[in-house]
Design a protein around this motif. Structure first.
Motif, mmCIF file in Angstrom:
data_model
loop_
_atom_site.group_PDB
_atom_site.id
_atom_site.type_symbol
_atom_site.label_atom_id
_atom_site.label_comp_id
_atom_site.label_asym_id
_atom_site.label_seq_id
_atom_site.Cartn_x
_atom_site.Cartn_y
_atom_site.Cartn_z
ATOM 1 N N PRO A 51 0.809 -1.226 0.000
ATOM 2 C CA PRO A 51 0.000 0.000 0.000
ATOM 3 C C PRO A 51 0.841 1.276 0.000
ATOM 4 O O PRO A 51 0.384 2.313 -0.464
ATOM 5 C CB PRO A 51 -0.801 -0.111 1.304
ATOM 6 N N TRP A 52 2.063 1.184 0.517
ATOM 7 C CA TRP A 52 2.888 2.404 0.577
ATOM 8 C C TRP A 52 3.549 2.748 -0.748
ATOM 9 O O TRP A 52 4.165 3.791 -0.891
ATOM 10 C CB TRP A 52 3.944 2.282 1.691
ATOM 11 N N LEU A 56 5.312 6.287 -1.994
ATOM 12 C CA LEU A 56 6.716 6.383 -2.399
ATOM 13 C C LEU A 56 6.841 7.059 -3.760
ATOM 14 O O LEU A 56 7.689 7.937 -3.964
ATOM 15 C CB LEU A 56 7.317 4.966 -2.441
ATOM 16 N N GLU A 57 5.972 6.661 -4.688
ATOM 17 C CA GLU A 57 6.015 7.263 -6.024
ATOM 18 C C GLU A 57 5.726 8.754 -5.958
ATOM 19 O O GLU A 57 6.381 9.558 -6.628
ATOM 20 C CB GLU A 57 5.006 6.566 -6.945
ATOM 21 N N ALA A 58 4.742 9.124 -5.157
ATOM 22 C CA ALA A 58 4.410 10.544 -5.018
ATOM 23 C C ALA A 58 5.572 11.295 -4.369
ATOM 24 O O ALA A 58 5.870 12.434 -4.739
ATOM 25 C CB ALA A 58 3.137 10.706 -4.196
ATOM 26 N N THR A 59 6.252 10.663 -3.412
ATOM 27 C CA THR A 59 7.418 11.302 -2.790
ATOM 28 C C THR A 59 8.508 11.548 -3.832
ATOM 29 O O THR A 59 9.079 12.631 -3.906
ATOM 30 C CB THR A 59 7.969 10.428 -1.635
ATOM 31 N N CYS A 60 8.771 10.548 -4.661
ATOM 32 C CA CYS A 60 9.791 10.699 -5.708
ATOM 33 C C CYS A 60 9.402 11.819 -6.677
ATOM 34 O O CYS A 60 10.236 12.650 -7.048
ATOM 35 C CB CYS A 60 9.969 9.387 -6.476
ATOM 36 N N GLN A 96 13.626 0.270 -4.342
ATOM 37 C CA GLN A 96 13.474 1.672 -4.759
ATOM 38 C C GLN A 96 13.436 2.572 -3.526
ATOM 39 O O GLN A 96 14.033 3.654 -3.498
ATOM 40 C CB GLN A 96 12.197 1.842 -5.584
ATOM 41 N N LEU A 97 12.762 2.097 -2.490
ATOM 42 C CA LEU A 97 12.668 2.863 -1.243
ATOM 43 C C LEU A 97 14.032 2.971 -0.556
ATOM 44 O O LEU A 97 14.433 4.055 -0.115
ATOM 45 C CB LEU A 97 11.638 2.198 -0.328
ATOM 46 N N LEU A 98 14.749 1.850 -0.474
ATOM 47 C CA LEU A 98 16.082 1.899 0.136
ATOM 48 C C LEU A 98 17.006 2.828 -0.650
ATOM 49 O O LEU A 98 17.763 3.610 -0.077
ATOM 50 C CB LEU A 98 16.691 0.489 0.202
ATOM 51 N N TRP B 50 0.167 14.768 -5.615
ATOM 52 C CA TRP B 50 0.872 13.749 -6.406
ATOM 53 C C TRP B 50 0.320 12.357 -6.139
ATOM 54 O O TRP B 50 0.197 11.548 -7.045
ATOM 55 C CB TRP B 50 2.384 13.807 -6.132
ATOM 56 N N THR B 51 -0.032 12.094 -4.893
ATOM 57 C CA THR B 51 -0.583 10.775 -4.578
ATOM 58 C C THR B 51 -1.906 10.566 -5.307
ATOM 59 O O THR B 51 -2.137 9.520 -5.908
ATOM 60 C CB THR B 51 -0.819 10.632 -3.060
ATOM 61 N N GLU B 52 -2.740 11.581 -5.277
ATOM 62 C CA GLU B 52 -4.027 11.470 -5.973
ATOM 63 C C GLU B 52 -3.801 11.242 -7.458
ATOM 64 O O GLU B 52 -4.486 10.442 -8.097
ATOM 65 C CB GLU B 52 -4.862 12.749 -5.765
#
Lengths: 129, 241, 122
Positions: A51-52, A56-60, A96-98, B50-52
């Protein structure tokens, strides 16, 4: 690594160097952390991604698009190198997270000790919830 | 987060199982995100936007574009000449859907639809990093991001396609599209035999993500991507420059 | 560039609602090459940044489309957007890129884009 780490077909990264020295906190997570693949099979969950992953993608994306603290090409190039070396045995997207945490620590965007204590806080919060 | 999922006395279906365990990776993701927000690398609101956006992404719009092009020659013509305009009809606005409203370096706003013919097969790669037509095709698969695929596809396309189970005769031209500037590509494959009279919805179901990248071709009855184990290279590239 | 104080939002101001590369339309002047032209990829220095892949350098190709106007990646990497160029889609014969590509598959090709500075008449 020196300039010879340049892609065979590529010419993108120029003199860019990835710092491949291990980071104790991330080494602990790499050794001890339970990856989604195993958790999903243990609990009978069919979602192929944790779920995270979307966070993670949004953080990148946000790290690159907003204040440009970590540009996309640099992060991807470092992720490739780290995925082939330090985190080669970690599945995707855990690696990818690490790699992201590694790149951020090596750049001084976050401090290893600070990250460790924040992880403890987050963990305490999650178990008390 | 229930641990046991037995059917209750009213015969209701049990809830979908959940992982009842906090992993270090879950905690690491949250900690990295919180620190980044506190340090001003992005705001909580940026992250939410971005998440959305990431949540909305997937290969369905691209599959619908292909299905529509198969049944409608005028739309097909538009799709191959102006992919951005054709995307609007399947609900994707390359310019305004992005949280930035102008694309980002990973999602520049120029889509080109590569039309296959019985004698021409396209396949897409980004040798530079892993550029991908994300607004219309979602997040790239793991193998697409690997240096293995990116380095080898341009040089040994037939071998790589064979590893995906796609072998093509020598009289079919294979054209590799390397998306290392501002155009992003999807493949418009040849409509397979056995789909005569199908609706757009039926057709879209067999246009999988792998067909849209070009490493597979649509087949009646095949609605999912083949499993693709990732192996380390047998003969890794040695760098000498 | 002679900007005294760097405006970090100038790209957003220019591209919002228009898209990138669409926002550079009309800024490159006349295109030097047209569809069907044979060109050769120049081997320019790339000390700092480039998106011109090594495997294309020195090879000949045919212009398949004149695609859009944009600052070259080599300038844009430094936020220099003063001189947009025409970009071209180019089709290479695989045999021209990899001399040992099998003759059996002589029809195989590769298509990619480059900005005008990288091209010379073949």
């Amino acid at each position: 690594m020196n300039a010879s780490s340049k892609n065979d077909t590529g010419a993108d990264s120029g003199e860019h160097e990835t710092n491949l020295a291990t980071i104790p906190l991330l080494e602990t997570i790499r050794r001890r952390g339970r990856v989604w693949r195993d958790l999903a099979s243990q609990y009978g969950v069919t979602n192929p991604d944790p779920p995270w992953k979307v966070n993670l993608e949004a953080t990148c994306d946000a790290l690159s698009a907003e204040a440009c603290a970590l540009p996309l090409l640099e992060r991807r190039s470092e992720e490739d190198e780290l995925s082939a070396s330090l985190y080669a045995n970690v599945p995707f997207p855990e690696r990818q997270l690490l790699a992201l945490a590694h790149s951020m620590i090596k750049r001084g965007l976050v401090d290893e000790k600070e990250l460790a204590s924040r992880m403890k806080q987050v963990h305490d919060r999650l178990i008390s919830a | 987060m229930a641990k046991k999922h037995t059917e209750d006395e009213h015969g209701h279906r049990p809830p979908a199982p959940m992982v009842d365990e906090i992993s270090d990776f879950e905690v690491l993701e949250m900690a990295v995100r919180e620190l980044a927000i506190e340090k001003g690398l992005f705001s909580a609101d940026d992250h939410r936007r971005w998440t959305e956006y990431v949540h909305t992404l997937g290969p369905l719009p691209a599959a619908r574009l292909v299905a529509k092009a198969w049944v409608n020659p005028a739309y097909k013509k538009m799709a191959v000449t102006d992919g951005v305009k054709a995307s609007l009809e399947v609900g994707v606005d390359w310019i305004n859907d992005m949280p930035t409203h102008f694309g980002t370096p990973s999602d520049y706003c120029n889509l080109r639809v590569l039309e296959d013919t019985p004698k021409l097969k396209h396949v897409v790669v980004c040798t530079l990093c892993s550029c991908y037509p994300r607004p219309i095709l979602g997040q790239s698969p793991e193998w697409y991001r690997t240096p293995n695929y990116r380095r080898r596809l341009v040089r040994w396309p037939r071998q790589v396609l064979a590893e995906f189970g796609l072998q093509l005769p020598p009289d079919v031209e294979i054209r590799v599209a390397d998306s290392n500037q501002k155009t992003r590509y999807i493949v418009l494959p040849v409509r397979p035999a056995g789909t005569e009279g199908w609706t757009e919805e039926q057709l879209a179901e067999i246009v999988t993500r792998d067909c849209l990248i070009g490493v597979a071709v649509p087949k009646p009855g095949v609605k999912a991507n083949a499993k693709r184990p990732v192996h380390p290279a047998v003969h890794p590239v040695h760098h000498d420059h | 560039m002679s900007k005294v104080q760097h405006d970090r939002t100038h790209h957003a101001k220019k591209a919002t609602g228009k898209g990138d590369p669409q926002c550079f339309k009309g800024e490159a002047g006349p295109a030097k090459f047209k569809v069907g032209d044979r060109v050769r990829i120049r081997d320019l220095p790339d000390i700092f940044y480039t998106r011109c892949q090594v495997y294309t350098r020195g090879a000949s190709a045919t212009v398949s489309a004149v695609v859009y106007e944009s600052p070259a990646a080599e300038d844009e990497a430094w936020d220099n957007t003063d001189k947009p160029e025409w970009f071209y889609s180019l089709v290479f014969r695989q045999k021209d890129l990899w001399p040992n590509y099998p003759d059996l598959f002589a029809n195989d090709t590769l298509e990619t884009e480059l900005s005008e500075r990288w091209l010379e008449k073949a």
